[in-house]
Design an enzyme around this catalytic site. Structure first.
Site, PDB file in Angstrom:
ATOM      1  N   GLU A 144      -6.773   4.593   7.953  1.00 46.96           N
ATOM      2  CA  GLU A 144      -6.626   6.034   7.649  1.00 46.96           C
ATOM      3  C   GLU A 144      -7.903   6.573   7.006  1.00 46.96           C
ATOM      4  O   GLU A 144      -8.270   7.732   7.195  1.00 46.96           O
ATOM      5  CB  GLU A 144      -5.388   6.247   6.753  1.00 46.96           C
ATOM      6  CG  GLU A 144      -4.114   6.111   7.569  1.00 46.96           C
ATOM      7  CD  GLU A 144      -2.930   5.503   6.827  1.00 46.96           C
ATOM      8  OE1 GLU A 144      -2.901   5.545   5.586  1.00 46.96           O
ATOM      9  OE2 GLU A 144      -2.034   4.964   7.506  1.00 46.96           O
ATOM     10  N   HIS A 157      -9.441   0.964   5.096  1.00 47.21           N
ATOM     11  CA  HIS A 157      -8.151   1.203   5.764  1.00 47.21           C
ATOM     12  C   HIS A 157      -8.353   2.152   6.947  1.00 47.21           C
ATOM     13  O   HIS A 157      -9.182   3.062   6.885  1.00 47.21           O
ATOM     14  CB  HIS A 157      -7.140   1.792   4.767  1.00 47.21           C
ATOM     15  CG  HIS A 157      -5.758   1.809   5.325  1.00 47.21           C
ATOM     16  ND1 HIS A 157      -5.322   2.815   6.163  1.00 47.21           N
ATOM     17  CD2 HIS A 157      -4.731   0.939   5.204  1.00 47.21           C
ATOM     18  CE1 HIS A 157      -4.074   2.549   6.522  1.00 47.21           C
ATOM     19  NE2 HIS A 157      -3.688   1.418   5.952  1.00 47.21           N
ATOM     20  N   SER A 164       3.576  -2.083  10.316  1.00 50.41           N
ATOM     21  CA  SER A 164       5.035  -2.134  10.475  1.00 50.41           C
ATOM     22  C   SER A 164       5.651  -3.477  10.107  1.00 50.41           C
ATOM     23  O   SER A 164       6.593  -3.931  10.765  1.00 50.41           O
ATOM     24  CB  SER A 164       5.438  -1.716  11.902  1.00 50.41           C
ATOM     25  OG  SER A 164       5.045  -0.370  12.142  1.00 50.41           O
ATOM     26  N   GLY A 213       2.607   2.285  10.740  1.00 54.95           N
ATOM     27  CA  GLY A 213       3.541   3.396  10.557  1.00 54.95           C
ATOM     28  C   GLY A 213       4.271   3.804  11.826  1.00 54.95           C
ATOM     29  O   GLY A 213       4.941   4.833  11.859  1.00 54.95           O
ATOM     30  N   GLY A 255       2.964  -1.128   4.299  1.00 57.43           N
ATOM     31  CA  GLY A 255       2.969   0.299   3.962  1.00 57.43           C
ATOM     32  C   GLY A 255       4.387   0.766   3.708  1.00 57.43           C
ATOM     33  O   GLY A 255       4.945   0.584   2.627  1.00 57.43           O
ATOM     34  N   GLY A 256       5.003   1.351   4.736  1.00 56.70           N
ATOM     35  CA  GLY A 256       6.331   1.959   4.616  1.00 56.70           C
ATOM     36  C   GLY A 256       7.365   1.119   3.875  1.00 56.70           C
ATOM     37  O   GLY A 256       8.093   1.624   3.012  1.00 56.70           O
ATOM     38  N   ASN A 263       0.861  -1.186   0.000  1.00 52.89           N
ATOM     39  CA  ASN A 263       0.000   0.000   0.000  1.00 52.89           C
ATOM     40  C   ASN A 263       0.898   1.238   0.000  1.00 52.89           C
ATOM     41  O   ASN A 263       1.492   1.572   1.027  1.00 52.89           O
ATOM     42  CB  ASN A 263      -0.885  -0.051   1.260  1.00 52.89           C
ATOM     43  CG  ASN A 263      -1.695   1.217   1.462  1.00 52.89           C
ATOM     44  OD1 ASN A 263      -1.780   2.061   0.573  1.00 52.89           O
ATOM     45  ND2 ASN A 263      -2.285   1.341   2.645  1.00 52.89           N
ATOM     46  N   TRP A 264       1.006   1.867  -1.140  1.00 52.56           N
ATOM     47  CA  TRP A 264       1.932   3.006  -1.259  1.00 52.56           C
ATOM     48  C   TRP A 264       1.414   4.238  -0.519  1.00 52.56           C
ATOM     49  O   TRP A 264       2.144   5.197  -0.329  1.00 52.56           O
ATOM     50  CB  TRP A 264       2.131   3.385  -2.730  1.00 52.56           C
ATOM     51  CG  TRP A 264       2.796   2.369  -3.596  1.00 52.56           C
ATOM     52  CD1 TRP A 264       2.998   1.036  -3.334  1.00 52.56           C
ATOM     53  CD2 TRP A 264       3.357   2.602  -4.896  1.00 52.56           C
ATOM     54  NE1 TRP A 264       3.638   0.436  -4.390  1.00 52.56           N
ATOM     55  CE2 TRP A 264       3.871   1.374  -5.367  1.00 52.56           C
ATOM     56  CE3 TRP A 264       3.458   3.728  -5.713  1.00 52.56           C
ATOM     57  CZ2 TRP A 264       4.484   1.248  -6.610  1.00 52.56           C
ATOM     58  CZ3 TRP A 264       4.068   3.597  -6.950  1.00 52.56           C
ATOM     59  CH2 TRP A 264       4.582   2.376  -7.383  1.00 52.56           C
ATOM     60  N   LYS A 265       0.137   4.234  -0.190  1.00 50.26           N
ATOM     61  CA  LYS A 265      -0.506   5.416   0.420  1.00 50.26           C
ATOM     62  C   LYS A 265      -0.274   6.635  -0.484  1.00 50.26           C
ATOM     63  O   LYS A 265      -0.178   6.467  -1.699  1.00 50.26           O
ATOM     64  CB  LYS A 265       0.002   5.636   1.850  1.00 50.26           C
ATOM     65  CG  LYS A 265      -0.127   4.355   2.678  1.00 50.26           C
ATOM     66  CD  LYS A 265       0.027   4.566   4.148  1.00 50.26           C
ATOM     67  CE  LYS A 265      -0.116   3.227   4.860  1.00 50.26           C
ATOM     68  NZ  LYS A 265      -0.048   3.329   6.306  1.00 50.26           N
ATOM     69  N   GLU A 277      -5.167  -5.034  10.718  1.00 48.70           N
ATOM     70  CA  GLU A 277      -4.118  -4.039  10.932  1.00 48.70           C
ATOM     71  C   GLU A 277      -4.392  -3.264  12.216  1.00 48.70           C
ATOM     72  O   GLU A 277      -5.195  -2.330  12.225  1.00 48.70           O
ATOM     73  CB  GLU A 277      -4.104  -3.039   9.772  1.00 48.70           C
ATOM     74  CG  GLU A 277      -3.847  -3.654   8.424  1.00 48.70           C
ATOM     75  CD  GLU A 277      -3.341  -2.611   7.433  1.00 48.70           C
ATOM     76  OE1 GLU A 277      -2.203  -2.757   6.976  1.00 48.70           O
ATOM     77  OE2 GLU A 277      -4.071  -1.650   7.144  1.00 48.70           O
TER      78      GLU A 277
HETATM   79  P1  PGA Z   1       2.944   0.321   7.662  1.00 47.21           P
HETATM   80  O1  PGA Z   1       1.475   0.505   7.031  1.00 47.21           O
HETATM   81  O2  PGA Z   1       3.508  -0.955   7.089  1.00 47.21           O
HETATM   82  O3  PGA Z   1       3.698   1.537   7.246  1.00 47.21           O
HETATM   83  O4  PGA Z   1       2.766   0.221   9.145  1.00 47.21           O
HETATM   84  C1  PGA Z   1       0.625  -0.591   6.849  1.00 47.21           C
HETATM   85  C2  PGA Z   1      -0.714  -0.126   6.306  1.00 47.21           C
HETATM   86  O5  PGA Z   1      -1.208   0.920   6.728  1.00 47.21           O
HETATM   87  O6  PGA Z   1      -1.305  -0.798   5.438  1.00 47.21           O
END
Ligand code: PGA
Length: 252
Positions: free
Chosen positions: A98, A96, A214, A174, A235-236, A9-11, A168
Site C-alpha cells: 500500500e 508494504h 488474506s 485484503g 491484516g484484516g 498490521n492494523w493499517k 505478500e
Molecule cells: P490482509 O492484509 O491480511 O488483510 O490481506 C495483509 C497485509 O497487507 O499485510
C-alpha cells in the site's frame, strides 16, 4: 531452526479507545495459552504509546507501519526512527504494497528507510510482492528479485539478522484470495535462494520469511506448515482478538 513470527498490521484502523479494547481482548485470549512464536503488533502511530504500556507485562512486541528516512527536521507529517523507539517500538513495517502503490514509494526510498531503521536499532519487516498483472505476465520471480535486491542494497550480512522479510502477493491482500500454500512456498524458496546468492546460505537459512495476504484462522496452519514459510503478516484478521489469537495458536 527459525522461530515463527506472527505480526498484525492494523493499517489505518482503530482509534485509541478501540485500540485499548483490542489489545486488552488479545491479552485475555492469550493468557495461559502456550504459543511458541514471536508476536508483533503494529497499530497506527497514534496508538503506539498506549499499546506499548498495555503490553509491557506481556511477550507482545510493538512495531510501526512506516517511518521517515531522515533523522529529524522539516519533514511535515513524518515520524522518525528515534520517535518510534522512544514509544517502545522494536519493529517497523517497510515497503508494504500500500505504501508502494498508493503513496508511490520506490525501491530506492524503501532502501533508504531500511538503512535508517537498521542504523537506529529498529528491525524492519520488509515487504515485497507482485501484483496480479505481474503474476499473469509470469514475472513474479523477476519482480520479487528486483524488490529484494534493491531494497537490501548496501545492507550487510550482520544487519540481515535484524530483518524479517514478508512476501505478500498484492492480489492476495485484503481480497480474501490467499496464495495456495504451494504457490507461496515456491516464491519463499526462490527468495531464500536469492538471499543465499546475495549473502551466504547461512544468512538465507536464518532469515524469517513471513507470508501475507488474506491469512485467516482457517488457512494459517496449512500456510505455516510449509518449510520456507516462517510466519505471517496479518491484516484484516488481526483486527479482532479472537481471530488473531487463533492464528498465533496455529503457529508451531
Ligand atoms: P490482509 O492484509 O491480511 O488483510 O490481506 C495483509 C497485509 O497487507 O499485510
Amino acid at each position: 531452526m527459525r522461530k515463527q513470527v506472527i505480526a498484525g498490521n492494523w493499517k489505518m484502523n482503530k482509534n485509541l479507545t478501540e485500540a485499548v479494547e483490542l489489545v486488552s481482548g488479545l491479552k485475555v485470549k492469550l493468557s495461559g495459552k502456550k504459543y511458541t512464536c514471536d508476536v508483533i503488533i503494529c497499530p497506527p502511530f497514534t496508538n503506539l504509546e498506549t499499546v506499548s504500556s498495555l503490553t509491557k507485562d506481556t511477550d507482545l512486541q510493538l512495531g510501526a507501519q512506516n517511518m521517515c528516512f531522515q533523522d529529524k527536521g522539516a519533514f511535515t507529517g513524518e515520524i522518525s526512527a528515534d520517535m518510534l523507539k522512544s514509544v517502545g517500538c522494536a519493529y517497523v513495517i517497510l515497503g508494504h504494497s500500500e505504501r508502494r502503490t498508493i503513496f508511490k514509494e520506490t525501491d530506492e526510498v524503501i532502501n533508504k528507510k531500511m538503512k535508517q531503521a537498521l542504523s537506529n536499532g529498529l528491525k524492519p519487516i520488509f515487504c515485497i510482492g507482485e501484483t496480479l498483472e505481474e503474476r499473469e505476465q509470469n514475472i513474479t520471480i523477476d519482480v520479487v528479485k528486483r524488490q529484494v535486491t534493491e531494497g537490501l542494497k548496501d545492507i550487510s550480512a550482520e544487519e540481515m539478522k535484524n530483518i524479517i522479510l514478508a512476501y505478500e502477493p498484492v492480489w492476495a491482500i485484503g481480497t480474501g484470495k490467499t496464495a495456495s500454500p504451494e504457490q507461496a512456498q515456491e516464491v519463499h524458496a526462490e527468495i531464500r535462494k536469492l538471499v543465499a546468492e546475495l549473502y551466504t546460505k547461512e544468512v538465507a537459512d536464518a532469515l524469517v520469511i513471513q507470508y501475507g495476504g488474506s491469512v485467516k484462522a482457517n488457512n494459517a496452519e496449512e500456510l505455516l506448515s510449509q518449510p520456507d514459510i516462517d510466519g505471517a503478516l496479518v491484516g484484516g484478521a488481526c483486527l479482532t482478538a479472537e481471530d488473531f489469537a487463533a492464528i498465533i495458536e496455529a503457529a508451531k
